[in-house]
Enzyme design. Sequence first.
Site, PDB file in Angstrom:
ATOM      1  N   ARG A  58       0.863  -1.177   0.116  1.00 46.95           N
ATOM      2  CA  ARG A  58       0.198  -0.060   0.060  1.00 46.95           C
ATOM      3  C   ARG A  58       0.755   1.361  -0.002  1.00 46.95           C
ATOM      4  O   ARG A  58       0.595   2.185  -0.770  1.00 46.95           O
ATOM      5  CB  ARG A  58      -0.771   0.083   1.173  1.00 46.95           C
ATOM      6  N   THR A  59       1.698   1.281   1.090  1.00 41.69           N
ATOM      7  CA  THR A  59       2.452   2.389   1.232  1.00 41.69           C
ATOM      8  C   THR A  59       3.137   3.199  -0.163  1.00 41.69           C
ATOM      9  O   THR A  59       3.173   4.141  -0.676  1.00 41.69           O
ATOM     10  CB  THR A  59       3.532   2.587   2.376  1.00 41.69           C
ATOM     11  N   ARG A 108      11.710   4.180   3.620  1.00 47.77           N
ATOM     12  CA  ARG A 108      11.055   3.158   4.570  1.00 47.77           C
ATOM     13  C   ARG A 108      12.435   2.345   4.976  1.00 47.77           C
ATOM     14  O   ARG A 108      13.154   1.902   4.181  1.00 47.77           O
ATOM     15  CB  ARG A 108       9.981   2.159   4.222  1.00 47.77           C
TER      16      ARG A 108
END
Length: 325
Positions: A58-59, A108
């Site tokens: 998703r991110t 991330r």
Amino acid sequence: MAFASRHLLGLEGISAEELLYVVDTAESFKEISERDIKKVPALRGKTVVSLFYEASTRTRMSFEIAAKRLSADFVSLSASVSSASKGETLLDTARNIAAMRPDCLVVRHGAAGAAFFLAERLDCPIVNAGDGSHEHPTQALLDLLTIREHVGRLSNLKVAIIGDVLHSRVARSNLHALRTFGAEVRLVGPPTFLPPEARNWGHVCYNLAEGVRDVDVIIMLRIQRERQGLNFFPSVEEYARLFCLNRAALAGASPKVVVLHPGPINRGIEIASDVADGPYSVVMHQVTNGVAVRMAILFLLVNRAPIAAETEEAADMPRLRRSAG
Ligand code: NCD
């Protein structure tokens, strides 16, 4: 300050006014994704780079779609296919990316503080897309937008955060944001998942039925098995029996409760399909809102006045407004 004007590193210390400014901006961007032609020229000629050292569905995709809907170029690098696999350090990789002059770097990483570390060393706005168990600010911002849409307010909510609080960056970012709006938070799970400092964040509760009683919002957390070096519970089956949110567990909850989960969902472990796909779930709305929130963040950080051009008066303005330049 956790949230400098140039970066989005975390939500700790961010004022309610600034959080609302991002949520309002995101809300105004939602309509673009409903158009036939889903693109505006706001970031034309800008380059957004994503650097992900951990798995993501998703991110990462949501940042890419957000950048492209604003007409930015989006380049993405995963650690598994980067020179990190040849021994290059995070800083060297990031410095090389920065040397190509991106307008924003979305990072991330499995280490808490990785985004802060880069923000101090690179001349480029950094967005933290999750750093270890520390923070995941865009997830909490999209949760705020989703909660406001479905509950009708952000102030003075009763919220239960359920599951692996110890390892969850989603829990930490949400705690900072929700408490800024005066939320009464209940942290629910087995004692091994509720760190000692949890008592400073909210009411600690070891019983699921008690934890969900009378709350406006339930935020479910994934069991972060990749971060668990030790055995935190006897077995997955036992955890599921005591803490899996199913329809029966929701029996004592308010009929208006909304259930959030950041994904990926472990069906039958922390959340049952009858809840994940049921009437209280707003999980897919969270995903839709994720694009709008990331559009807002990229817009506010990239489309800003150069620091050198900032006047003293601008420096006194709320940081996000200044970023919007
Ligand atoms: C979260 C993450 O990676 O921190 N997922 C997400 O970004 N949607 C939560 C999780 O992995 O449990």
